[in-house]
Scaffold this motif. Structure first.
Motif, PDB file in Angstrom:
ATOM      1  N   SER A  54       0.950  -8.009  -2.999  1.00  0.00           N
ATOM      2  CA  SER A  54       0.205  -7.972  -1.744  1.00  0.00           C
ATOM      3  C   SER A  54      -0.611  -9.246  -1.545  1.00  0.00           C
ATOM      4  O   SER A  54      -0.647  -9.815  -0.452  1.00  0.00           O
ATOM      5  CB  SER A  54      -0.714  -6.743  -1.732  1.00  0.00           C
ATOM      6  OG  SER A  54      -1.505  -6.728  -0.573  1.00  0.00           O
ATOM      7  N   MET A  55      -1.268  -9.715  -2.614  1.00  0.00           N
ATOM      8  CA  MET A  55      -2.082 -10.914  -2.499  1.00  0.00           C
ATOM      9  C   MET A  55      -1.231 -12.144  -2.222  1.00  0.00           C
ATOM     10  O   MET A  55      -1.601 -12.999  -1.411  1.00  0.00           O
ATOM     11  CB  MET A  55      -2.893 -11.110  -3.782  1.00  0.00           C
ATOM     12  CG  MET A  55      -4.021 -10.110  -3.946  1.00  0.00           C
ATOM     13  SD  MET A  55      -5.116 -10.520  -5.330  1.00  0.00           S
ATOM     14  CE  MET A  55      -5.899 -12.000  -4.689  1.00  0.00           C
ATOM     15  N   GLN A  66      -0.717  -4.972  -6.278  1.00  0.00           N
ATOM     16  CA  GLN A  66      -1.818  -5.871  -5.931  1.00  0.00           C
ATOM     17  C   GLN A  66      -1.361  -7.323  -5.981  1.00  0.00           C
ATOM     18  O   GLN A  66      -1.701  -8.119  -5.101  1.00  0.00           O
ATOM     19  CB  GLN A  66      -2.997  -5.669  -6.902  1.00  0.00           C
ATOM     20  CG  GLN A  66      -3.816  -4.427  -6.643  1.00  0.00           C
ATOM     21  CD  GLN A  66      -4.688  -4.557  -5.391  1.00  0.00           C
ATOM     22  OE1 GLN A  66      -4.478  -5.410  -4.537  1.00  0.00           O
ATOM     23  NE2 GLN A  66      -5.659  -3.678  -5.268  1.00  0.00           N
ATOM     24  N   THR A 110     -14.107  -7.559   2.055  1.00  0.00           N
ATOM     25  CA  THR A 110     -14.627  -7.887   0.727  1.00  0.00           C
ATOM     26  C   THR A 110     -15.496  -6.762   0.180  1.00  0.00           C
ATOM     27  O   THR A 110     -15.329  -6.326  -0.970  1.00  0.00           O
ATOM     28  CB  THR A 110     -15.450  -9.188   0.786  1.00  0.00           C
ATOM     29  OG1 THR A 110     -14.632 -10.250   1.296  1.00  0.00           O
ATOM     30  CG2 THR A 110     -15.964  -9.561  -0.598  1.00  0.00           C
ATOM     31  N   CYS A 152      -5.592 -11.704   2.812  1.00  0.00           N
ATOM     32  CA  CYS A 152      -5.212 -11.095   1.528  1.00  0.00           C
ATOM     33  C   CYS A 152      -6.266 -10.102   1.043  1.00  0.00           C
ATOM     34  O   CYS A 152      -5.954  -9.158   0.309  1.00  0.00           O
ATOM     35  CB  CYS A 152      -4.969 -12.174   0.485  1.00  0.00           C
ATOM     36  SG  CYS A 152      -6.425 -13.201   0.143  1.00  0.00           S
ATOM     37  N   LEU A 153      -7.531 -10.294   1.452  1.00  0.00           N
ATOM     38  CA  LEU A 153      -8.594  -9.361   1.062  1.00  0.00           C
ATOM     39  C   LEU A 153      -8.345  -7.964   1.624  1.00  0.00           C
ATOM     40  O   LEU A 153      -8.646  -6.955   0.989  1.00  0.00           O
ATOM     41  CB  LEU A 153      -9.949  -9.883   1.542  1.00  0.00           C
ATOM     42  CG  LEU A 153     -10.417 -11.207   0.939  1.00  0.00           C
ATOM     43  CD1 LEU A 153     -11.666 -11.695   1.657  1.00  0.00           C
ATOM     44  CD2 LEU A 153     -10.669 -11.054  -0.554  1.00  0.00           C
ATOM     45  N   ALA A 180     -13.224  -3.524  -0.526  1.00  0.00           N
ATOM     46  CA  ALA A 180     -12.324  -3.680  -1.673  1.00  0.00           C
ATOM     47  C   ALA A 180     -13.086  -3.569  -2.985  1.00  0.00           C
ATOM     48  O   ALA A 180     -12.626  -2.909  -3.936  1.00  0.00           O
ATOM     49  CB  ALA A 180     -11.605  -5.022  -1.592  1.00  0.00           C
ATOM     50  N   ILE A 183     -12.355  -0.660  -5.923  1.00  0.00           N
ATOM     51  CA  ILE A 183     -11.991  -1.013  -7.305  1.00  0.00           C
ATOM     52  C   ILE A 183     -12.929  -0.316  -8.292  1.00  0.00           C
ATOM     53  O   ILE A 183     -12.498   0.257  -9.303  1.00  0.00           O
ATOM     54  CB  ILE A 183     -12.024  -2.539  -7.493  1.00  0.00           C
ATOM     55  CG1 ILE A 183     -10.880  -3.193  -6.689  1.00  0.00           C
ATOM     56  CG2 ILE A 183     -11.898  -2.907  -8.971  1.00  0.00           C
ATOM     57  CD1 ILE A 183     -10.973  -4.706  -6.605  1.00  0.00           C
ATOM     58  N   MET A 229      -5.632  -0.506  -3.128  1.00  0.00           N
ATOM     59  CA  MET A 229      -6.506   0.382  -3.910  1.00  0.00           C
ATOM     60  C   MET A 229      -6.546   1.782  -3.287  1.00  0.00           C
ATOM     61  O   MET A 229      -6.541   2.793  -3.998  1.00  0.00           O
ATOM     62  CB  MET A 229      -7.923  -0.194  -3.974  1.00  0.00           C
ATOM     63  CG  MET A 229      -8.070  -1.464  -4.792  1.00  0.00           C
ATOM     64  SD  MET A 229      -7.359  -1.394  -6.459  1.00  0.00           S
ATOM     65  CE  MET A 229      -8.177   0.050  -7.140  1.00  0.00           C
ATOM     66  N   TYR A 281       0.848  -1.194   0.000  1.00  0.00           N
ATOM     67  CA  TYR A 281       0.000   0.000   0.000  1.00  0.00           C
ATOM     68  C   TYR A 281       0.883   1.243   0.000  1.00  0.00           C
ATOM     69  O   TYR A 281       0.684   2.168  -0.799  1.00  0.00           O
ATOM     70  CB  TYR A 281      -0.922  -0.003   1.228  1.00  0.00           C
ATOM     71  CG  TYR A 281      -1.283   1.388   1.737  1.00  0.00           C
ATOM     72  CD1 TYR A 281      -2.188   2.189   1.049  1.00  0.00           C
ATOM     73  CD2 TYR A 281      -0.700   1.898   2.896  1.00  0.00           C
ATOM     74  CE1 TYR A 281      -2.510   3.466   1.501  1.00  0.00           C
ATOM     75  CE2 TYR A 281      -1.010   3.163   3.362  1.00  0.00           C
ATOM     76  CZ  TYR A 281      -1.915   3.951   2.658  1.00  0.00           C
ATOM     77  OH  TYR A 281      -2.212   5.205   3.110  1.00  0.00           O
ATOM     78  N   VAL A 335      -5.809  -6.256  -0.665  1.00  0.00           N
ATOM     79  CA  VAL A 335      -6.427  -5.722  -1.881  1.00  0.00           C
ATOM     80  C   VAL A 335      -7.079  -4.366  -1.595  1.00  0.00           C
ATOM     81  O   VAL A 335      -6.915  -3.398  -2.348  1.00  0.00           O
ATOM     82  CB  VAL A 335      -7.478  -6.712  -2.427  1.00  0.00           C
ATOM     83  CG1 VAL A 335      -8.251  -6.087  -3.590  1.00  0.00           C
ATOM     84  CG2 VAL A 335      -6.809  -8.005  -2.880  1.00  0.00           C
TER      85      VAL A 335
END
Length: 470
Positions: free
Chosen positions: A329-330, A326, A433, A374-375, A436, A440, A382, A299, A378
């Protein structure tokens, strides 16, 4: 020679391949964040092993409150990073100097304000969050001593943000390594030798933070370029303050609301009235922190790369930076998060050796939080891209409604019906969730408008063609 040595710490973010440079920037930043976490982890481990689970619960239960008070001003350091990076990318060296001196002045003022708030409100804040009766006295002592060190804490954070703006993430790592060794040594001295319990670990933390702050300030004072810090030039330039606050204030408010939602969850954990649940959650939260900062480094990386490239008119590189950050990071989130679950028992045993009830509660939280961490990565990357483009208010609103609002509603509704730790911890992946997905969607909505401003249609602001991202 000094200039050559300094150049070795910098990263050219606006030319050449990006994949390797992003890792070169992010990995020292990741290690720096891990070392900062070790400050608190060392506190928790030492008190858990040497002062008992009440002291462990006392130290662990303060983290949400500390973040609640600190995050507004840490957001200002995010604004500092964006402003300095954008000016560097655009070649405005005189503006960089003004931003540096204003940022350091803000850091000192912020630290003093935080000290006054933290020392004065410590016990009342613990009461408001339903701190357990058997830990509130110890937690109050820890908080009051900890907040006495806020001026040096802020000084380090702002100074490191300035260095990161030019791609220098290695020297902050070296300084934190020195401070980390200092912290561990003083923890052992104050707690084991002097029997100072939570007061000892708090004192060790602020001394080590002072060491890192002095080192980063010394680095800026020795700089021979636009980042050079001269104490006689410290001032608050209205124009610079306004630019920093434009990004930093929404980022800070977002941090506060996130912390507020975590304080509500901490209060809900406290409502079980079980020292084992509180201590187990504290141990798990410390383990989770190591996974989080690994993802969060991307980030901060995307924030800086986006700011410099957007300032230079290299918007195709903004897209490439976002995709790479991204991806990284994931990968880190999936691998490290699930490793934390797999090795959860031995990791939790570090914090509470022999306390099987505490370890079981730590394992429960790890299962629900870390497996899908991991969510969260994400979501954060962003936000970094959006802030780097100068859009800081909308990510704040989205995060407040999507992440924080979801958690608060979850606690007020579902958790009231199914009053279990499992249901409480489930609020984390659900909120990540939702938030994110909205971030996006907003990025693609504003992307075209933002890129027209920076000259994506063939011409940069300086009249040169944009470089092709590799």
């Amino acid at each position: 020679m000094d200039r050559q040595k300094k150049a070795g710490y910098q990263i050219d973010m606006i030319h050449g391949p990006l994949a390797g440079k992003i890792l070169l920037f992010a990995l020292p930043l990741m290690l720096s964040s891990l070392l900062q976490l070790l400050f608190n982890a060392a506190d928790v481990v030492v008190v858990g092993r040497c002062a008992g689970k009440e002291a462990l619960a006392a130290v662990g239960s303060t983290s949400a409150l500390i973040n609640l008070l600190v995050n507004l001003f840490v957001g200002f350091s995010v604004g500092t990073n964006v402003v300095v990076a954008r000016d560097l990318g655009a070649g405005r060296e005189e503006d960089v100097s003004g931003s540096v001196h204003t940022a350091i002045a803000i850091s000192l003022l912020s630290g003093v304000i935080l000290t006054l708030l933290g020392v004065g409100l410590a016990r009342q804040l613990l009461i408001w969050t339903s701190s357990a009766p058997d830990v509130i006295d110890l937690a109050t002592i820890y908080l009051r001593i900890y907040f006495c060190g806020m001026p040096v804490n802020m000084l380090y954070n702002f100074g490191a943000a300035i260095l990161r703006a030019q791609g220098d993430t290695r020297r902050p790592l070296y300084y934190l390594a020195i401070a980390g060794v200092t912290n561990v040594a003083l923890n052992l001295l104050f707690v084991i030798v002097f029997q100072m319990s939570v007061a000892g670990v708090a004192l060790a933390t602020i001394i080590s933070q002072a060491v890192s702050a002095l080192l980063v300030v010394g680095c800026l004072m020795r700089d021979q370029g636009p980042l050079r810090l001269e104490l006689r030039k410290l001032r608050l330039e209205k124009r610079v303050v306004r630019r920093i606050l434009q990004v930093g204030l929404p980022a800070g408010f977002q941090g506060i609301v996130f912390s507020l939602s975590n304080v509500v969850i901490q209060s809900s954990i406290n409502s079980f009235g079980s020292t084992a649940i509180i201590a187990g959650s504290s141990a798990s939260a410390n383990i989770e922190g190591f996974v989080y900062v690994s993802m969060n480094s991307f980030y901060q990386t995307d924030l800086t790369f986006t700011s410099q490239n957007y300032g230079a008119g290299e918007c195709r590189r903004v897209d490439r930076s976002l995709l790479l950050c991204q991806m990284y990071s994931m990968v880190f989130g999936l691998v490290l998060g699930n490793l934390a679950v797999f090795f959860g028992h031995p990791l939790a045993s570090i914090y509470a050796p022999g306390e099987e009830d505490v370890i079981a509660q730590a394992m429960l939280r790890l299962k629900y939080v870390c497996s899908l961490y991991c969510l969260c990565g994400v979501m954060d990357v962003m936000v970094g891209a959006l802030r780097g483009l100068g859009y800081s208010v909308v990510p704040m609103i989205v995060s407040m409604v999507g992440a924080c609002g979801t958690r608060l509603i979850w606690v007020a509704t579902i958790f009231q019906v199914y009053h279990t730790p499992e249901v409480l911890y489930s609020s984390y992946p659900v909120s990540w969730t939702i938030t994110a997905a909205v971030h996006i969607a907003f990025f693609f909505f504003i992307r075209k408008k933002a890129y027209v401003k920076c000259g994506i249609h063939g011409i940069r602001p300086d009249g040169k063609p944009p470089e092709k991202a590799e």
